[in-house]
Design an enzyme around this catalytic site. Structure first.
Site, PDB file in Angstrom:
ATOM      1  N   HIS A 416       0.804  -1.213   0.000  1.00 16.56           N
ATOM      2  CA  HIS A 416       0.000   0.000   0.000  1.00 16.56           C
ATOM      3  C   HIS A 416       0.846   1.275   0.000  1.00 16.56           C
ATOM      4  CE1 HIS A 416      -3.832   1.793  -0.139  1.00 16.56           C
ATOM      5  NE2 HIS A 416      -4.475   0.963   0.650  1.00 16.56           N
ATOM      6  N   ASP A 420      -2.491   1.719  -4.740  1.00 15.83           N
ATOM      7  CA  ASP A 420      -3.766   2.037  -4.092  1.00 15.83           C
ATOM      8  C   ASP A 420      -4.875   1.181  -4.695  1.00 15.83           C
ATOM      9  OD1 ASP A 420      -2.656   4.060  -2.442  1.00 15.83           O
ATOM     10  OD2 ASP A 420      -2.662   5.427  -4.168  1.00 15.83           O
TER      11      ASP A 420
END
Length: 445
Positions: A416, A420
């Site tokens: 992350h 995204d």
């Protein structure tokens, strides 16, 4: 210890294939090594005789450290002839009996050390097999005379001690002979010397044997399992994992494979599985979303131009991820051959270090074990990993109708810091779109 790869600074000696006294040919394997990447055989760089092992099995050795001594044929030819074992024994008798009317017992007077070659003092070095055999049968190795090179105790010596019934009483296994006979006295054994010469074997608990006082057993952590643990811990600790899953209708692909698999087996000699179709779809999706093919570098994100797919291959002992290089340049048939070859060599232990380096994205097939949903750990330092779950027939709504379709879940874990939900969602949908587009017109070559 050679520099096996740029990123490797050490290796663990798993098993010695040669023992002191064995002849060694050029490029002949002398030991098995375990690294953070793969198991490998270490070939000899010279021809000669293995004289001494400097690093034992299970030891972690830094690059550049000597692990054994090999006497080359040239050195042996130029060296003075060494006295025979018989001559050494005969020379040892006067030294042991000088100044006394008879032979002193080992308990009353220390015996002089036998004059072995100082370059090969092997008397107090025991192989794991010798230690285990001695421990299991209660044999005191300090009281066993070795017949190996440099006085090393061999397995045959321990078996002889067991057969004689003298495993470590007051008298040594090879008792002193009368003065008229020649013998090789053992080195003096004192409590102070014991710490230097004896190796006390650790208590081993075999798999399946209950530990004393409990309903459990222990399993030793192998070097490769320790490496896997280290890498998984590093991945979870450093990478903020996120996870997503999509359903894919593989009905058309299942029918295509069923129609082609027999001819493919006959023509190519290997089975046609679902994995090459999945890899082809992943390659197509990475081309549209190249950020999936990247690594985190603290102050920058490095996007890889080459698409090198790591595939997870599991066994009962470990999971290894060999790499298909330039997967975007291969056909479905080419990918099938790569998968088959890497899986075979992984299970046979014949991978090379180069086979495990340079991966940019990992694909796993947990569906072979019947899994329908999983949360994979990212193959550090890559940005993502995709798993193919098991294909199951389920009722699915198609328009206004309900039909039985072959459905599968694709699970994606991603870093992350780099990725995204939007880009991973689009990547996921692209893989799904390609997989569902396979049909009778799909080209395998």
């Amino acid at each position: 210890m050679p520099q096996l790869a740029e990123s490797l600074v050490n290796a663990t000696i798993d098993r010695w294939l040669k023992q002191p006294g064995d002849t060694v040919d050029m490029y002949e394997p002398i030991c098995d090594l375990i690294t953070d990447k793969v198991n490998a055989e270490l070939p000899s760089t010279v021809r000669g005789t293995l004289v001494k092992i400097l690093k034992g099995e299970g030891e972690v050795v830094d690059v550049g450290t000597a692990i054994c001594l090999v006497e080359t044929e040239e050195a042996a030819a130029s060296a003075p002839t060494a006295p025979s074992a018989k001559e050494e024994r005969q020379a040892a008798v006067p030294a042991a009996t000088a100044g006394a009317p008879g032979l002193a017992s080992p308990a009353s007077a220390p015996m002089p050390a036998v004059a072995f070659d100082p370059n090969a003092p092997m008397r107090s070095r025991f192989s794991p097999a010798v230690q285990r055999l001695a421990a299991e049968n209660g044999v005191d190795l300090a009281r066993v005379a070795g017949s190996g090179l440099g006085g090393r105790i061999t397995r045959k010596d321990v078996l002889a001690a067991i057969g004689s019934g003298n495993r470590g009483g007051a008298e040594p296994v090879h008792a002193p002979a009368p003065a008229a006979l020649s013998y090789a006295p053992t080195p003096a054994f004192t409590p102070a010397k014991a710490a230097e010469t004896l190796i006390i074997p650790e208590v081993e608990v075999d798999e399946g044997s209950p530990a004393p006082g409990g309903r459990e057993y222990s399993i030793d952590v192998t070097p490769i399992r320790n490496t896997i643990a280290k890498n998984m811990r590093q991945s979870v600790n450093e990478i903020p994992h996120a996870w997503t899953m999509v359903e894919v209708d593989l009905t058309n692909l299942v029918n295509l494979r069923k129609a082609l698999k027999d001819d493919f087996k006959k023509n190519e000699g290997i089975n046609l599985t679902f994995m090459p179709f999945l890899l082809k779809a992943v390659v197509g999706a990475i081309k549209e979303y190249p950020l999936m093919n990247s690594v985190w570098a603290v102050d920058k994100i490095i996007v890889k131009r080459d698409i090198n797919l790591s595939i997870a291959v599991g066994s009962e002992e470990s999971v290894i991820t060999p790499v298909i290089r330039n997967a975007d340049q291969k056909t479905i048939t080419g990918l099938a051959h790569e998968i088959h070859d890497l899986a075979r060599r992984t299970r046979e232990g014949k991978l090379k270090l180069a086979d495990l380096q340079g991966g940019t994205f990992t694909v796993n097939n947990t569906g072979t074990f019947g899994s329908v949903l999983s949360y994979p750990i990212i193959n550090y330092p890559q940005a993502a990993i995709l798993t193919l779950e098991t294909i199951v027939k389920r009722p699915v709504v198609i328009g206004e109708m309900i039909g039985i379709r072959s459905m599968v879940n694709l699970c994606l874990s991603f870093d992350h810091r780099i990725l995204d939900g939007i880009i991973c969602g689009r990547f996921h949908q692209k893989v799904k779109e390609i997989l569902e587009s396979y049909g009778p017109d799909t080209k395998l070559y």
